[in-house]
Write an enzyme that holds these catalytic residues in place. Sequence first.
Site, PDB file in Angstrom:
ATOM      1  N   ASP A  73      29.835 -10.173 -10.758  1.00  0.00           N
ATOM      2  CA  ASP A  73      31.162 -10.028 -10.130  1.00  0.00           C
ATOM      3  C   ASP A  73      31.787 -11.417 -10.019  1.00  0.00           C
ATOM      4  O   ASP A  73      31.152 -12.349  -9.524  1.00  0.00           O
ATOM      5  CB  ASP A  73      31.019  -9.393  -8.737  1.00  0.00           C
ATOM      6  CG  ASP A  73      32.371  -9.106  -8.109  1.00  0.00           C
ATOM      7  OD1 ASP A  73      32.907  -8.023  -8.351  1.00  0.00           O
ATOM      8  OD2 ASP A  73      32.892  -9.977  -7.372  1.00  0.00           O
ATOM      9  N   LEU A  74      33.023 -11.571 -10.508  1.00  0.00           N
ATOM     10  CA  LEU A  74      33.685 -12.875 -10.462  1.00  0.00           C
ATOM     11  C   LEU A  74      34.004 -13.261  -9.023  1.00  0.00           C
ATOM     12  O   LEU A  74      34.405 -12.422  -8.220  1.00  0.00           O
ATOM     13  CB  LEU A  74      34.975 -12.851 -11.277  1.00  0.00           C
ATOM     14  CG  LEU A  74      34.855 -12.518 -12.761  1.00  0.00           C
ATOM     15  CD1 LEU A  74      36.176 -12.771 -13.459  1.00  0.00           C
ATOM     16  CD2 LEU A  74      33.752 -13.328 -13.424  1.00  0.00           C
ATOM     17  N   ASP A 108      36.784  -6.776 -12.480  1.00  0.00           N
ATOM     18  CA  ASP A 108      36.100  -8.037 -12.767  1.00  0.00           C
ATOM     19  C   ASP A 108      34.589  -7.891 -12.610  1.00  0.00           C
ATOM     20  O   ASP A 108      33.895  -8.834 -12.273  1.00  0.00           O
ATOM     21  CB  ASP A 108      36.626  -9.153 -11.848  1.00  0.00           C
ATOM     22  CG  ASP A 108      36.378  -8.860 -10.385  1.00  0.00           C
ATOM     23  OD1 ASP A 108      36.111  -9.811  -9.616  1.00  0.00           O
ATOM     24  OD2 ASP A 108      36.445  -7.682  -9.993  1.00  0.00           O
TER      25      ASP A 108
END
Length: 432
Positions: free
Chosen positions: A314-315, A357
């Site tokens: 996960d960004l 994302d």
Amino acid sequence: MNQGNPLRYAYDPDWAPFEWKNEQGIHTGIIADLFSLLRQRTNLKLEPVNTETWSESVELVRRGKADMFSAITVTEERKLYLDFTTRNIYTYPAVLVTHFEDRTVYLDLEKDATRKTIAIVEDSGLGQYIQQSHPTLNFLYVTSTKAGFNAVLNGRADLFAINTITAKYYIEQDHQYDIKIATKLNYFYQLKIAIHKDNAPVILPIIDKALSTITDSEQNTIFEKWTTVEKYAKTDWKLIAEISGIFLIIIIFLTWHNVRLKKVVKKKTRKLRNLVNIDPLTGAYNRRKLIKDFSQEVRRAGRHNREMALVYIDLNNFKTVNDTHGHKFGDSVLKLVSSEIIASLRAEERFYRIGGDEFCILIPEVSDREELLAAKKRLKSFLLNIKTSDGQSIYMSYSAGIAVYPDAGDTLDALMAAADRKMYQDKKTCES
């Protein structure tokens, strides 16, 4: 209340796999099995009260016609007439599901869902949360979980708010592959047993004590019993028809233009494969391909008695970057991050975008745990410095969690959930 008297509890008649009323009118599912353990470990006579809808169940307890809820989330309104167990019985995140053909990328719900309709179960805690968090969006009240999924399928709603476990169970159990998860919400179902304040002083300590004796192993056994769904192959007649048409074209044109036809077929086949398996924005594989690959690797792992691993990515702070610099810049960030990760992979490792994302990496074979730690270090070894159109420097990193099959879970959902939890631990470490 006299402890010898029956204690009547209300439950959700349509909330599989957690609980539902089966065809014989019996309380069934994860929560029902948990209550069987509570009956064994207390002197309480716990009796379910059957209803047709969740709203009806809520009204029974609110008016004192039933004594308690089998499983419910805490809200300020519910605190007025309920007391809750100290311990959560289960905790899982909430999501929005949509039709598989919906191509919207839901990165910012306020913007991306402005013209969408979101179905919510009436009187549900999640419904109250999403309405309070996003009051400007459009909502459709439905009476049950099944009605919410049907609203998406028949076009009455664009999205449906539900927990991840029920969403995945519904898709797999009913083979509803026209439904997909659109985005994860910042809401966790923290399920507790709740008792009407009139009876709570006597009953709540007994329930809390009994819950403390139920081990994680017992809870996991119950959970896996109801969430492990036997997989059946679904014949995609539409795809078969398309492939048959392609082969017919091949047979006809091979007679006349064999060389030219091979080029055309090759191009069409590649395009079809990309449409089915590739995320069009980043070039990564998509969720459909992950499901297929995981099934194949499970069979290989069983034959060769080996482990494999799933990395959940996960960004960090992507939403802030996206909100500040716009979706076009956000898309370019996703493309750049994806290309960097893909470049860092070994030949046997595969990279998937599963939404927004969030990404996954499947590592088909893990020889030892030191190799796994080395893989995580290798995948975490970059920090991208991205320039915006006005010359600002944006530093992007990501958080990752790794789960190993079969120790952390023997299904894709279980493995993703385990990796997701470790990813959030990593994210908290990065933020602290």
